[in-house]
Design an enzyme around this catalytic site. Structure first.
Site, PDB file in Angstrom:
ATOM      1  N   GLU A 138      -0.339  -0.420  -8.806  1.00 63.40           N
ATOM      2  CA  GLU A 138      -1.318  -0.529  -8.863  1.00 63.40           C
ATOM      3  C   GLU A 138      -0.913  -2.317  -9.184  1.00 63.40           C
ATOM      4  OE1 GLU A 138      -4.819   1.322  -9.617  1.00 63.40           O
ATOM      5  OE2 GLU A 138      -6.447  -0.405  -8.959  1.00 63.40           O
ATOM      6  N   ASP A 177     -10.198   8.890  -9.886  1.00 61.06           N
ATOM      7  CA  ASP A 177     -11.384   8.794 -10.900  1.00 61.06           C
ATOM      8  C   ASP A 177     -12.592   8.309 -10.725  1.00 61.06           C
ATOM      9  OD1 ASP A 177      -9.695   6.360 -11.622  1.00 61.06           O
ATOM     10  OD2 ASP A 177      -9.129   6.909 -13.802  1.00 61.06           O
ATOM     11  N   GLU A 221      -2.597   7.288 -16.566  1.00 60.91           N
ATOM     12  CA  GLU A 221      -1.930   6.211 -15.728  1.00 60.91           C
ATOM     13  C   GLU A 221      -1.094   6.026 -17.522  1.00 60.91           C
ATOM     14  OE1 GLU A 221      -5.803   3.472 -15.764  1.00 60.91           O
ATOM     15  OE2 GLU A 221      -6.131   4.516 -13.856  1.00 60.91           O
ATOM     16  N   ASP A 259      -6.904  13.182 -10.262  1.00 59.94           N
ATOM     17  CA  ASP A 259      -6.226  12.055 -11.822  1.00 59.94           C
ATOM     18  C   ASP A 259      -6.967  12.736 -13.176  1.00 59.94           C
ATOM     19  OD1 ASP A 259      -5.588   9.573 -11.572  1.00 59.94           O
ATOM     20  OD2 ASP A 259      -6.990   8.532 -10.784  1.00 59.94           O
ATOM     21  N   LYS A 307      -2.269  12.924 -11.812  1.00 59.22           N
ATOM     22  CA  LYS A 307      -2.167  11.777 -11.825  1.00 59.22           C
ATOM     23  C   LYS A 307      -2.105  11.464 -13.298  1.00 59.22           C
ATOM     24  CE  LYS A 307      -3.795   8.204  -9.775  1.00 59.22           C
ATOM     25  NZ  LYS A 307      -4.983   7.453 -10.730  1.00 59.22           N
TER      26      LYS A 307
HETATM   27  O1  KIV Z   1      -8.990   6.226  -8.973  1.00 62.48           O
HETATM   28  C1  KIV Z   1      -8.520   5.840  -7.431  1.00 62.48           C
HETATM   29  O2  KIV Z   1      -8.783   5.860  -7.033  1.00 62.48           O
HETATM   30  C2  KIV Z   1      -6.774   4.962  -7.862  1.00 62.48           C
HETATM   31  C3  KIV Z   1      -5.966   4.520  -7.083  1.00 62.48           C
HETATM   32  C4  KIV Z   1      -6.556   3.478  -7.120  1.00 62.48           C
HETATM   33  C5  KIV Z   1      -4.235   4.535  -7.150  1.00 62.48           C
HETATM   34  O3  KIV Z   1      -6.228   5.336  -9.109  1.00 62.48           O
END
Ligand code: KIV
Length: 286
Positions: free
Chosen positions: A183, A45, A116, A84, A114
């Protein structure tokens, strides 16, 4: 021909060899990342700030993520494509979360998603896994929580916060994530999590002990101008500066008439050209 990377293959890499992941947001970046040997391409994202000029990742919508994930997928990379889940695409209801992740898979051609967050995401993770969608977790400095964190701050610096991170990581692994991004956490905490969870950890600003590392494409390659480099970034090229120099040369050649030359121009068939020149002479004569 190297084999296609799957979420299961990533999961099996716990303990080595170390995993490589980089973000990509379009077909060229994906092809470059894949040619360079990435195990995973993350359509982050972070497209919102790195490509679209927004101040943070909160601006990324599901439509934006599908658009860029589909562009990456058209490169047909060997690397696993991780899409994401943007902010608010998995926060409203389980049903909506599954539908949104499904769109990233079906329309974006992502091969995993992915998201969070820790324990409070367990119901969503379970629902996605029940829908046969591989899930990568993301703990520590989670940029979608920027307002709650009060800025982009390293997480887990104090004992209780470090303990909580370890517990969150264990809970996500037990729920079935195939890998876990860590992270912005102290190296000692990332090391403990890496030793304690059975799935690969992928670090960004999390020290050297993770099972793999991820960086943003633009940061690795210096594909921007005048950007402050974060402590955890190692820049391997300055493509933004190189692009300015290349374009300056192009513009100088245009101004001087040096571009294009004969080898960069099209010709008529020889006979036709001769006839055309005769025709021009006739027209000029009369
Ligand atoms: O969106 C992104 O770039 C991320 C990475 C920093 C892990 O989630």
């Amino acid at each position: 021909m190297r084999e296609k990377v799957t979420a299961a293959a990533v999961r099996a890499r716990k303990g080595g060899p170390r995993l490589t992941m980089v973000t990509a947001y379009d077909v060229v970046m994906a092809a470059i990342a894949d040619r360079a040997g990435a195990d995973m391409i993350l359509v982050g994202d972070s497209v919102a700030d790195n490509v679209l000029g927004f101040p943070d990742t909160l601006a990324a919508t599901l439509e934006i993520m599908i658009h860029h994930t589909a562009a990456v997928a058209r490169a047909q990379p060997r690397a696993l494509i991780v899409g994401d889940m943007p902010w608010l695409s998995y926060h409203v209801s389980l049903e909506e979360s599954v539908r949104n992740a499904g769109r990233l898979i079906r329309e974006g051609r992502a091969e995993a998603v992915k998201l969070e967050g820790g324990r409070k995401r367990l119901p969503v993770i379970e629902a996605l896994l029940a829908a046969e969608i591989p899930v990568m977790g993301h703990l520590g400095l989670t940029p979608q929580s920027v307002h709650v964190m009060g800025g982009y701050r390293v997480q887990g610096r104090r004992l209780e916060a470090a303990r909580a991170l370890v517990e969150e990581a264990r809970a996500l692994a037990a729920a079935g994530v195939f890998a876990l991004v860590l992270e912005g956490v102290p190296a000692v905490v990332a090391r403990a999590i890496t030793e304690l969870v059975p799935v690969p950890t992928i670090g960004i600003g999390a020290g050297p002990h993770c099972d793999g590392q991820v960086l943003v494409f633009h940061d690795v390659l210096g594909w921007h101008l005048n950007r402050r480099k974060a402590r955890f970034v190692r820049q391997y090229a300055q493509l933004g500066e190189a692009a300015v120099v290349a374009l300056q040369s192009f513009f100088a050649d245009v101004r001087s008439g040096a571009f294009p030359d004969e080898s960069e121009s099209y010709r008529m068939e020889e006979d036709e050209e001769r006839a055309f020149v005769d025709l021009l002479n006739e027209l000029e004569g009369g």
